[in-house]
Write a protein that holds these residues in place. Structure first.
Motif, PDB file in Angstrom:
ATOM      1  N   ILE A  36      30.996   8.445 -29.375  1.00 41.68           N
ATOM      2  CA  ILE A  36      31.112   9.025 -31.137  1.00 41.68           C
ATOM      3  C   ILE A  36      31.720   8.156 -31.804  1.00 41.68           C
ATOM      4  CG2 ILE A  36      30.973  11.432 -30.788  1.00 41.68           C
ATOM      5  CD1 ILE A  36      33.663  11.368 -30.998  1.00 41.68           C
ATOM      6  N   PHE A  37      32.752   7.116 -31.307  1.00 38.38           N
ATOM      7  CA  PHE A  37      33.099   5.983 -31.839  1.00 38.38           C
ATOM      8  C   PHE A  37      31.944   5.167 -32.269  1.00 38.38           C
ATOM      9  CE2 PHE A  37      36.359   2.493 -31.690  1.00 38.38           C
ATOM     10  CZ  PHE A  37      35.892   2.189 -32.509  1.00 38.38           C
ATOM     11  N   GLY A  38      31.359   4.918 -31.155  1.00 34.94           N
ATOM     12  CA  GLY A  38      29.908   3.612 -30.616  1.00 34.94           C
ATOM     13  C   GLY A  38      29.248   3.629 -31.775  1.00 34.94           C
ATOM     14  N   ASP A  40      28.368   5.558 -33.953  1.00 34.07           N
ATOM     15  CA  ASP A  40      29.476   5.386 -35.704  1.00 34.07           C
ATOM     16  C   ASP A  40      29.588   3.882 -36.119  1.00 34.07           C
ATOM     17  OD1 ASP A  40      30.064   8.036 -37.339  1.00 34.07           O
ATOM     18  OD2 ASP A  40      31.161   6.067 -38.448  1.00 34.07           O
ATOM     19  N   ILE A  41      30.047   3.144 -35.282  1.00 37.76           N
ATOM     20  CA  ILE A  41      30.438   1.686 -35.862  1.00 37.76           C
ATOM     21  C   ILE A  41      29.261   1.117 -35.687  1.00 37.76           C
ATOM     22  CG2 ILE A  41      31.039  -1.179 -34.465  1.00 37.76           C
ATOM     23  CD1 ILE A  41      32.908   1.060 -33.026  1.00 37.76           C
ATOM     24  N   GLY A  42      27.853   1.467 -34.675  1.00 38.00           N
ATOM     25  CA  GLY A  42      26.872   0.599 -34.701  1.00 38.00           C
ATOM     26  C   GLY A  42      25.205   1.507 -36.636  1.00 38.00           C
ATOM     27  N   GLY A 181      26.880   3.795 -26.856  1.00 39.07           N
ATOM     28  CA  GLY A 181      26.196   4.528 -29.043  1.00 39.07           C
ATOM     29  C   GLY A 181      26.033   3.841 -29.873  1.00 39.07           C
ATOM     30  N   ILE A 182      27.023   2.439 -30.275  1.00 40.83           N
ATOM     31  CA  ILE A 182      26.401   0.913 -30.234  1.00 40.83           C
ATOM     32  C   ILE A 182      25.036   0.546 -30.364  1.00 40.83           C
ATOM     33  CG2 ILE A 182      27.415  -1.471 -31.911  1.00 40.83           C
ATOM     34  CD1 ILE A 182      29.872  -1.296 -30.612  1.00 40.83           C
ATOM     35  N   LEU A 183      24.484   0.708 -29.328  1.00 43.05           N
ATOM     36  CA  LEU A 183      23.371   0.323 -29.329  1.00 43.05           C
ATOM     37  C   LEU A 183      22.001   1.505 -29.153  1.00 43.05           C
ATOM     38  CD1 LEU A 183      21.298  -1.543 -28.384  1.00 43.05           C
ATOM     39  CD2 LEU A 183      21.039  -1.119 -25.971  1.00 43.05           C
ATOM     40  N   PHE A 293      45.269  -7.736 -31.800  1.00 40.94           N
ATOM     41  CA  PHE A 293      43.998  -9.841 -31.952  1.00 40.94           C
ATOM     42  C   PHE A 293      42.950  -8.941 -31.616  1.00 40.94           C
ATOM     43  CE2 PHE A 293      47.911 -11.307 -29.842  1.00 40.94           C
ATOM     44  CZ  PHE A 293      48.211 -12.731 -30.962  1.00 40.94           C
ATOM     45  N   GLN A 294      42.483  -8.027 -31.168  1.00 44.16           N
ATOM     46  CA  GLN A 294      41.467  -6.879 -31.120  1.00 44.16           C
ATOM     47  C   GLN A 294      40.766  -7.489 -31.811  1.00 44.16           C
ATOM     48  OE1 GLN A 294      39.765  -3.755 -30.626  1.00 44.16           O
ATOM     49  NE2 GLN A 294      38.846  -3.564 -28.441  1.00 44.16           N
ATOM     50  N   GLN A 295      41.111  -6.659 -32.514  1.00 41.23           N
ATOM     51  CA  GLN A 295      40.349  -7.195 -34.300  1.00 41.23           C
ATOM     52  C   GLN A 295      39.682  -8.481 -34.905  1.00 41.23           C
ATOM     53  OE1 GLN A 295      38.195  -4.077 -35.036  1.00 41.23           O
ATOM     54  NE2 GLN A 295      38.582  -3.168 -33.499  1.00 41.23           N
ATOM     55  N   LEU A 296      41.082  -9.309 -34.417  1.00 42.25           N
ATOM     56  CA  LEU A 296      40.708 -10.319 -34.952  1.00 42.25           C
ATOM     57  C   LEU A 296      39.787 -11.940 -34.362  1.00 42.25           C
ATOM     58  CD1 LEU A 296      42.289 -11.520 -37.712  1.00 42.25           C
ATOM     59  CD2 LEU A 296      43.153  -9.269 -36.969  1.00 42.25           C
ATOM     60  N   GLY A 298      37.164 -10.940 -34.792  1.00 42.33           N
ATOM     61  CA  GLY A 298      36.202 -10.458 -35.748  1.00 42.33           C
ATOM     62  C   GLY A 298      34.563  -9.845 -34.799  1.00 42.33           C
ATOM     63  N   ILE A 299      34.573  -9.322 -34.184  1.00 41.20           N
ATOM     64  CA  ILE A 299      33.521  -8.578 -33.470  1.00 41.20           C
ATOM     65  C   ILE A 299      33.383  -7.805 -34.433  1.00 41.20           C
ATOM     66  CG2 ILE A 299      35.465  -7.003 -32.778  1.00 41.20           C
ATOM     67  CD1 ILE A 299      32.286  -8.524 -30.877  1.00 41.20           C
ATOM     68  N   ASN A 300      33.636  -6.582 -34.868  1.00 45.59           N
ATOM     69  CA  ASN A 300      33.065  -6.023 -36.243  1.00 45.59           C
ATOM     70  C   ASN A 300      32.190  -6.538 -37.228  1.00 45.59           C
ATOM     71  OD1 ASN A 300      33.911  -3.845 -34.412  1.00 45.59           O
ATOM     72  ND2 ASN A 300      35.565  -3.398 -34.981  1.00 45.59           N
ATOM     73  N   VAL A 330      23.324  -6.930 -25.513  1.00 41.49           N
ATOM     74  CA  VAL A 330      23.971  -7.856 -24.437  1.00 41.49           C
ATOM     75  C   VAL A 330      25.550  -7.143 -24.470  1.00 41.49           C
ATOM     76  CG1 VAL A 330      25.682  -9.959 -24.838  1.00 41.49           C
ATOM     77  CG2 VAL A 330      22.424 -10.158 -25.444  1.00 41.49           C
ATOM     78  N   ASN A 331      25.938  -6.254 -25.736  1.00 41.51           N
ATOM     79  CA  ASN A 331      26.947  -6.170 -25.764  1.00 41.51           C
ATOM     80  C   ASN A 331      27.554  -5.170 -24.907  1.00 41.51           C
ATOM     81  OD1 ASN A 331      29.520  -5.029 -27.018  1.00 41.51           O
ATOM     82  ND2 ASN A 331      28.549  -4.035 -28.018  1.00 41.51           N
ATOM     83  N   VAL A 332      25.874  -4.336 -24.027  1.00 44.36           N
ATOM     84  CA  VAL A 332      26.146  -2.812 -23.180  1.00 44.36           C
ATOM     85  C   VAL A 332      26.326  -3.672 -21.930  1.00 44.36           C
ATOM     86  CG1 VAL A 332      25.218  -1.226 -21.603  1.00 44.36           C
ATOM     87  CG2 VAL A 332      24.701  -1.594 -24.279  1.00 44.36           C
ATOM     88  N   GLY A 400      31.302 -12.455 -24.712  1.00 45.08           N
ATOM     89  CA  GLY A 400      32.089 -12.916 -24.070  1.00 45.08           C
ATOM     90  C   GLY A 400      32.980 -11.879 -24.841  1.00 45.08           C
ATOM     91  N   PHE A 401      33.061 -11.019 -25.522  1.00 48.51           N
ATOM     92  CA  PHE A 401      34.567 -10.047 -26.591  1.00 48.51           C
ATOM     93  C   PHE A 401      34.054  -9.103 -25.076  1.00 48.51           C
ATOM     94  CE2 PHE A 401      34.486  -5.738 -28.933  1.00 48.51           C
ATOM     95  CZ  PHE A 401      35.733  -6.277 -29.039  1.00 48.51           C
ATOM     96  N   ALA A 402      32.511  -8.871 -24.644  1.00 45.58           N
ATOM     97  CA  ALA A 402      32.466  -7.247 -24.028  1.00 45.58           C
ATOM     98  C   ALA A 402      32.900  -7.247 -22.858  1.00 45.58           C
ATOM     99  CB  ALA A 402      31.101  -7.201 -24.004  1.00 45.58           C
ATOM    100  N   GLY A 409      41.020  -4.247 -24.530  1.00 43.15           N
ATOM    101  CA  GLY A 409      41.464  -3.146 -25.532  1.00 43.15           C
ATOM    102  C   GLY A 409      42.326  -2.370 -25.751  1.00 43.15           C
ATOM    103  N   TRP A 410      41.793  -1.438 -25.097  1.00 41.65           N
ATOM    104  CA  TRP A 410      41.871   0.363 -24.896  1.00 41.65           C
ATOM    105  C   TRP A 410      41.976  -0.264 -23.363  1.00 41.65           C
ATOM    106  CZ3 TRP A 410      41.583   2.359 -29.036  1.00 41.65           C
ATOM    107  CH2 TRP A 410      40.795   1.967 -29.870  1.00 41.65           C
ATOM    108  N   LEU A 411      42.108  -0.639 -22.242  1.00 45.43           N
ATOM    109  CA  LEU A 411      42.530  -0.220 -20.884  1.00 45.43           C
ATOM    110  C   LEU A 411      44.172  -0.601 -20.715  1.00 45.43           C
ATOM    111  CD1 LEU A 411      42.055  -0.284 -18.179  1.00 45.43           C
ATOM    112  CD2 LEU A 411      41.782  -2.542 -17.448  1.00 45.43           C
TER     113      LEU A 411
HETATM  114  C1  BGC Z   1      36.332  -2.373 -30.571  1.00 47.22           C
HETATM  115  C2  BGC Z   1      35.863  -2.248 -31.462  1.00 47.22           C
HETATM  116  C3  BGC Z   1      34.589  -2.700 -31.382  1.00 47.22           C
HETATM  117  C4  BGC Z   1      33.125  -1.968 -30.146  1.00 47.22           C
HETATM  118  C5  BGC Z   1      32.407  -3.291 -30.465  1.00 47.22           C
HETATM  119  C6  BGC Z   1      35.251  -1.755 -29.055  1.00 47.22           C
HETATM  120  O1  BGC Z   1      36.173  -2.325 -27.943  1.00 47.22           O
HETATM  121  O2  BGC Z   1      37.511  -1.440 -30.733  1.00 47.22           O
HETATM  122  O3  BGC Z   1      36.053  -2.160 -32.776  1.00 47.22           O
HETATM  123  O4  BGC Z   1      33.325  -2.368 -32.561  1.00 47.22           O
HETATM  124  O5  BGC Z   1      34.647  -2.709 -29.245  1.00 47.22           O
HETATM  125  O6  BGC Z   1      31.650  -3.322 -28.360  1.00 47.22           O
END
Ligand code: BGC
Length: 521
Positions: A36-38, A40-42, A181-183, A293-296, A298-300, A330-332, A400-402, A409-411
């Motif tokens: 649900i979070f994903g 919505d982001i996407g 979810g994003i994809l 830092f996760q948000q900084l 710039g991923i979003n 790529v994210n997935v 790199g972020f994924a 950032g959640w784990l």
């Molecule tokens: C972040 C989200 C971000 C998503 C991207 C999550 O871990 O909290 O802000 O949009 O990853 O895959």
């Protein structure tokens, strides 16, 4: 040997138990909370780049977009109401995660998931049938409430359910479903944008009802975690459940440790003020700094605004939505790499590698956009190779972020908090994450308009800071049972001064000083 649990070679505890089909099943269902979070982001970025949606709800943006392409492209989407549409959700999530802390602690993790699902269903329906901007915003706020509940409870649920050796991989199931979810949202946007009559955005927004139903129904069939059952006094049920989850009969070591952790936790009356105690300084620091830092990173900017960004740098609506699908895939895929490696290579390695990769890509993207758009934002003709270079580097950045800051950032927060502060500290993590998601969503389009390509350099600066932070302050948490985490702080060069021997958290580790794990940087 310290009380409870076996001690393995490096002095850390090892509880018996395997990765049972039961635990795998419950973790897969719970991880769906990330969908649900994903979704919505996407969904919002794609919808806001659909002309029919803009014309109906944000006519001034629509007019700017239709204007001649020789005008300043950096500023075409700069509208406060448009950003409010995207970002209102995160403010709502921030507020509800604080409420969710109490629900999660007093009534169990799964009730929070259930609330999350129901609120989310309501929001999705209002959005799908929206006739006015205010309906859109009310819908987004309900979705946000849902996300606050889900993000507060799901990571905790996963970290508590998982056998500690697989905790990283199972917890990242949450991030995997965020990325799925994003994809899915991006793919749907791509197709729905083509619907004749221009009402495809209704399907995009209303479609959120599907992941919402999944987590709502899922939470009805999930068991609560043994930790949470013990916390609420259901000892016998918890023991039976633990046996079932671990697939072994002798769970007494782990069970006794959970009970001891819970006793310590019961003696705390005010989990919030408790968090301010000196011995929780490392936890509080991580609860704030990791999501910040996760948000900084710039991923979003990419996740929310990829289609808008690609549009800005000269792609047609169709190509923009398609490129968002590419970055989403790529994210997935890169999240799967993390699932594979997190319990093998450890958290620190992934954080540092991912940080370096993101930094290089941000510098290249800033240079590319700067070279073509200059400071006045008028690109002229954009050659195909240029678009390919930009999209490629954005993809490497997303990868790199994924496999680093995304899942970790959640784990990491969900695995480092002792039970007595776990719910409250997790709420802080969710809230900080949401505040900065909100800030970035709210100011990105304005920042793009004013800072132009320099925006990417701002994020690059933060990536350097966060990598230094991890290198110096974050201990490795791979392969350490969750109720045993105290040792990583006690053996850390800096944090050991806050967390003294025998004083820490659940009091399980008395007599452990001669038996500590490896020293951490
Ligand atoms: C972040 C989200 C971000 C998503 C991207 C999550 O871990 O909290 O802000 O949009 O990853 O895959």
């Amino acid at each position: 040997m310290p009380a409870g649990g076996f001690v393995v070679g490096d002095g850390q505890k090892a509880y018996p138990g395997k990765l049972t089909p039961f635990v795998l099943f419950t973790c897969v269902v719970a991880a769906m909370g990330g969908l649900i979070f994903g979704y919505d982001i996407g969904i919002s970025g794609g919808v806001t780049s659909m002309p029919s949606f803009l014309r109906r709800f944000f006519p001034s943006v629509y007019r700017k977009q239709k204007a001649d392409a020789t005008t300043n492209q950096y500023c075409q989407y700069d509208s406060p109401t448009l950003t409010l549409f995207t970002s209102s959700l995160y403010l709502a999530a921030l507020i509800s995660s604080l409420v969710a802390s109490t629900v999660t602690r007093k009534f169990g993790r799964r009730l929070s998931m259930l609330f999350g699902g129901i609120l989310f269903c309501a929001g999705a329906l209002i959005n799908g049938f929206a006739k006015h901007v205010w309906m859109l915003i009310v819908g987004r706020i309900l979705l946000g409430f849902g996300i606050g509940f889900a993000n507060q409870s799901v990571p905790l649920y996963l970290s508590e359910m998982a056998p500690y050796k697989y905790r990283g991989a199972l917890n990242i199931g949450f991030q995997l479903s965020i990325t799925i979810g994003i994809l899915v949202a991006e793919v749907l946007n791509y197709f729905f944008a083509k619907i004749k009559g221009g009402w495809g955005w209704r399907l995009s927004l209303g479609g959120a009802v599907v992941p919402a139903l999944i987590i709502t129904l899922g939470s009805l069939i999930l068991p609560d975690t043994p930790n949470s059952m013990i916390e609420r006094g259901q000892h016998e049920e918890a023991k039976t459940k633990l046996r079932r989850i671990r697939g072994v009969d002798d769970v007494s070591q782990e069970f006794d440790d959970l009970v001891a952790a819970s006793k310590e936790s019961q003696s705390i009356e005010h989990p919030w003020t408790n968090l301010l105690r000196r011995k929780y300084r490392p936890h509080l620091t991580m609860a704030i700094m990791i999501p910040f830092f996760q948000q900084l990173t710039g991923i979003n900017v990419i996740m929310f605004y990829a289609p808008v960004l690609f549009n800005t740098i000269g792609f047609t609506t169709d190509a923009s939505l398609m490129s968002a699908v590419v970055t989403g895939s790529v994210n997935v895929a890169a999240t799967l790499v993390s699932i594979y490696g997190v319990d093998k290579w450890g958290r620190r390695f992934l954080f540092l590698e991912g940080g370096t990769q993101m930094l290089i890509c941000q510098a290249v993207v800033a240079a590319c956009i700067g070279a073509k758009f200059g400071v006045d934002g008028t690109p002229g003709e954009l050659p195909k190779w240029y678009a390919i270079v930009v999209v490629t580097f954005i993809c490497i950045y997303v990868a790199g972020f994924a496999w680093s800051w995304g899942p970790l950032g959640w784990l990491v927060p969900s695995e480092i908090f002792p039970l007595e502060i776990r719910s409250a500290a997790q709420s802080i993590t969710v809230s900080v994450n949401m505040i900065f998601t909100f800030i970035i969503a709210q100011i990105f389009l304005t920042m793009l308009c004013h800072l132009k390509f320099g925006l990417f350099l701002v994020f690059a600066f933060f990536v350097v800071m966060m990598s230094i932070f991890v290198y110096i302050f974050l201990p490795e948490t791979k392969g350490i049972p969750i109720e045993e985490m105290g040792q990583v702080w006690r053996s850390h060069w800096y944090w050991s001064r806050f967390v003294e021997d025998g004083e820490y958290g659940n009091g399980l580790e008395m007599g452990k000083s001669s038996n500590q794990g490896t020293k951490h940087v």
